[in-house]
Design a protein around this motif. Structure first.
Motif, PDB file in Angstrom:
ATOM      1  N   ALA A  66       0.853  -1.191   0.000  1.00  0.00           N
ATOM      2  CA  ALA A  66       0.000   0.000   0.000  1.00  0.00           C
ATOM      3  C   ALA A  66       0.883   1.233   0.000  1.00  0.00           C
ATOM      4  O   ALA A  66       1.938   1.260   0.650  1.00  0.00           O
ATOM      5  CB  ALA A  66      -0.926   0.016   1.213  1.00  0.00           C
ATOM      6  N   ALA A  67       0.452   2.259  -0.730  1.00  0.00           N
ATOM      7  CA  ALA A  67       1.221   3.500  -0.828  1.00  0.00           C
ATOM      8  C   ALA A  67       0.483   4.650  -0.153  1.00  0.00           C
ATOM      9  O   ALA A  67      -0.751   4.710  -0.181  1.00  0.00           O
ATOM     10  CB  ALA A  67       1.477   3.848  -2.300  1.00  0.00           C
ATOM     11  N   ASP A  68       1.258   5.556   0.478  1.00  0.00           N
ATOM     12  CA  ASP A  68       0.722   6.789   1.054  1.00  0.00           C
ATOM     13  C   ASP A  68      -0.448   6.505   1.994  1.00  0.00           C
ATOM     14  O   ASP A  68      -1.551   7.031   1.820  1.00  0.00           O
ATOM     15  CB  ASP A  68       0.298   7.733  -0.067  1.00  0.00           C
ATOM     16  CG  ASP A  68       0.377   9.197   0.361  1.00  0.00           C
ATOM     17  OD1 ASP A  68       0.748   9.465   1.513  1.00  0.00           O
ATOM     18  OD2 ASP A  68       0.038  10.065  -0.463  1.00  0.00           O
ATOM     19  N   VAL A  69      -0.216   5.689   2.993  1.00  0.00           N
ATOM     20  CA  VAL A  69      -1.283   5.219   3.876  1.00  0.00           C
ATOM     21  C   VAL A  69      -1.571   6.215   5.001  1.00  0.00           C
ATOM     22  O   VAL A  69      -0.737   7.046   5.355  1.00  0.00           O
ATOM     23  CB  VAL A  69      -0.928   3.850   4.486  1.00  0.00           C
ATOM     24  CG1 VAL A  69      -0.813   2.792   3.399  1.00  0.00           C
ATOM     25  CG2 VAL A  69       0.353   3.928   5.313  1.00  0.00           C
ATOM     26  N   THR A  70      -2.761   6.107   5.567  1.00  0.00           N
ATOM     27  CA  THR A  70      -3.122   6.847   6.768  1.00  0.00           C
ATOM     28  C   THR A  70      -2.684   6.037   7.989  1.00  0.00           C
ATOM     29  O   THR A  70      -2.293   4.871   7.882  1.00  0.00           O
ATOM     30  CB  THR A  70      -4.633   7.070   6.849  1.00  0.00           C
ATOM     31  OG1 THR A  70      -5.282   5.796   7.020  1.00  0.00           O
ATOM     32  CG2 THR A  70      -5.168   7.731   5.590  1.00  0.00           C
TER      33      THR A  70
END
Length: 393
Positions: A281-285
């Motif tokens: 996953a990219a740029d996760v919260t």
């Protein structure tokens, strides 16, 4: 007499990966993603520390979430200054403060001996604007770090440190100049880091307890950064998930693995048997990150902020205390990997790496020594400590 101003929406976009909190649209988006306001809590920690060290200090603030709520949370005596600022409720989803509110609050507290403000670089700019209008009548100021990035040099290392510095200033009112730096957040979200110097503010002397201005990494030799990336890739354990924090050095790790990772976000990759890794996953919260590492073997890979030495709590709020607890367990061991060039470490002048995760107990648990990868087949052992205790432990 100490003044207190809080930007209640400062730092709101950090944990949800918005890379800043400027603008009503961004603030609404952050709240929609589940962001929780933390600036007020950090301000309360600062004033509680201040009043514990200097019980006779008078705390003056403005109504509602822009100061009064933090004083109440800290259970300290306070006075309200008539400010003309609309009273903000604790629920920032219904009431959002503006730059004009911050400037009006500074004007209302112009007679204090020291003005504390909780926020980030955008708040520092608003305070600077108001201070310029006051001219020679402006008090010295000190920032309580509560923003996403905090690149300016007018902030204390941590909320507790801000309280200690403020208390000491009342006994020895010596001041110095510190720079205010900010980024264009829209450009920043597109991966364009272009810090700009806006001016300087008068702050308490004793620069060792202040963050200092962030130093850029543009002077690092590309081969050195690529060597660090190669070393990280060589250390991957098949099946483990790796959390790559923001920054150019961690982005180089993504490139080494042939993955499209985010320069300024937090990504999760999983090492494959036989070498290489897949992008999970990219740029996760923060919430997404917690679910991706929960119950899994995971490693957190973070770079050092040049000039400041921060590893945690600046621009990587997605790596929250609960994420750290889940990954690190009883100790960091080899589950926390720190990246920095020898040049960046040398620039610290012997000062330690810093952790300001938002959980002081966790920061204390991380304190000690950590291995820092500095190149291919190169590493060093370097001290890391809680930002709240480095100078006032």
């Amino acid at each position: 007499m100490i003044g207190l101003i809080v930007n209640p929406v400062a730092g709101l976009g950090g944990s949800v990966g918005l890379k800043g909190s400027d603008g009503a649209d961004v603030q609404r988006a952050a709240l929609a993603k589940g962001a929780e306001p933390k600036a007020g809590r950090r301000a309360a920690q600062a004033v509680a520390t201040l009043l514990a060290r200097r019980p006779g200090a008078r705390l003056v603030t403005v109504a509602g979430a822009m100061g009064e709520d933090s004083a109440r949370a800290a259970a300290v005596p306070y006075e309200l200054a008539p400010s003309g600022v609309q009273e903000m409720s604790t629920d920032v989803s219904t009431d959002v403060s503006t730059a004009a509110d911050t400037r009006a609050a500074v004007a209302a507290l112009a007679d204090v001996d020291l003005l504390l403000f909780a926020g980030g670089d955008g708040t520092a700019r608003d305070v600077l604007d108001a201070v310029r209008e006051l001219g020679g009548q402006a008090p010295p100021v000190l920032g309580i770090p509560a923003g996403v990035k905090v690149y300016s040099g007018c902030f204390a290392l941590s909320p507790a440190t801000a309280g200690f510095v403020a208390a000491d200033f009342l006994a020895r009112p010596e001041s110095a100049e510190a720079e205010v730096v900010d980024l264009d957040e829209e450009r920043y979200r597109r991966g364009l880091v272009s810090p700009r110097l806006y001016g300087s503010l008068r702050v308490p002397a004793g620069r060792a307890a202040l963050s200092g201005r962030k130093a850029g990494s543009s002077d690092a030799a590309p081969a050195t950064v690529e060597g660090i990336a190669r070393e990280v890739a060589a250390r991957l354990r098949p099946g483990a998930r790796y959390v790559l924090g923001p920054g150019a050095t961690t982005a180089a790790v993504g490139r080494e693995l042939g993955l499209a990772t985010a320069l300024l976000g937090v990504d999760v990759v999983e090492a494959r048997a036989g070498g290489g890794a897949d992008l999970v996953a990219a740029d996760v919260t923060e919430g997404e990150l917690f679910e991706l590492v929960r119950g899994r073997e995971a490693v957190i890979v973070l770079s050092v902020i040049g000039g400041q030495g921060f590893v945690l709590g600046r621009g990587n709020q997605q790596v929250s205390p609960r994420v750290l607890d889940e990954v690190l367990g009883d100790g960091s061991g080899d589950r926390l990997v720190v990246l920095a060039t020898q040049q960046k470490l040398a620039g610290l002048g012997g000062r330690p790496l810093l952790s300001d995760s938002g959980d002081q107990e966790l920061d204390r648990k991380l304190a000690g020594h950590v291995r820092v990868i500095t190149g291919y087949r190169e590493s060093t052992i370097y001290r890391i400590c809680a930002a709240s205790e480095e100078f006032y432990g």
